[in-house]
Design an enzyme around this catalytic site. Sequence first.
Site, PDB file in Angstrom:
ATOM      1  N   SER A 128      40.735  42.702  36.273  1.00 50.34           N
ATOM      2  CA  SER A 128      40.506  42.438  37.699  1.00 50.34           C
ATOM      3  C   SER A 128      39.319  41.528  37.981  1.00 50.34           C
ATOM      4  CB  SER A 128      40.324  43.754  38.455  1.00 50.34           C
ATOM      5  OG  SER A 128      39.117  44.393  38.081  1.00 50.34           O
ATOM      6  N   LYS A 153      33.560  45.658  40.636  1.00 52.35           N
ATOM      7  CA  LYS A 153      34.053  44.727  41.654  1.00 52.35           C
ATOM      8  C   LYS A 153      32.882  43.953  42.254  1.00 52.35           C
ATOM      9  CE  LYS A 153      38.190  46.660  41.360  1.00 52.35           C
ATOM     10  NZ  LYS A 153      39.298  45.982  40.633  1.00 52.35           N
TER      11      LYS A 153
END
Length: 275
Positions: free
Chosen positions: A79, A148
Amino acid sequence: MTTEDRDLDPVDDSVDTPDGSRSSSSPDAPAGASAAPARQKRKHLPVWQETILLLGIALVLAVVIKALFVQAFYIPSESMEPGLVKNDRILVQKVSYWFGGEPQRGDVVVFEDPGSWLSDAEQGDPTNGLTSLMAKIGLYPTGGHLVKRVVGVAGDTITCCDEKGRISVNGKPLNEEAYVKREKGIDCRGPMTGNCSWSAGPVPEGQLFVMGDNRGHSADSSAHLCLPEEETDCTKNPYVPVDSVVGKVFVLLWPTDRFDWVGRPDAFANVPDPS
């Protein structure tokens, strides 16, 4: 008066030494004895005891460093490509968020799963007994967390997307060419669902809106939004509590051929405060 009645001069028992100094001797001291008592030799611990002591000190230091300063993690998925690749080893520092400091837009952060964001495969904690113990005391990279980039903080409104496919924060489009992965079939830098028309916020107090750099393959805040035109689980909270953030990523440590410092990009420098 006889000579016996006269005061006698004190007897000088000192002896001239070759260097011109004088030393005295005591009739009670044995020949060759030093005037000062001999110092007792310090006893040393056996090697095995010293080894155990040093290991104990090292473990205590490792726990303290992990709890307060730096912790190692690995990247659980793709990701955050292209900057951080699956199974990369990273270091997270906690000092930036001490004394009321909070994550800022653009920070790459590690945080605890806010609620079923991780798949079973991504939980990935060490299964070996030794590595599990090392992970608990901070000597081995741990999993079970997400990595993230912070896109929005309290009060921010995030919108996808403008005519150039850019995310906007508080009306300011972000130039994310330097770190967001471009992929064929993805017309914008939006969620992994491919939806390029959504809005999130204002972000609640004490919460963060986070996104992966590989926007087409990141189950992040945008993927957990409740979009009217899509079938989504609206019980999921798209935001991440600030209290669940472990720290800020500052080093890509391994593999060594890709060692790099991880910082805050310039894309967020001119984002206005929420109105």
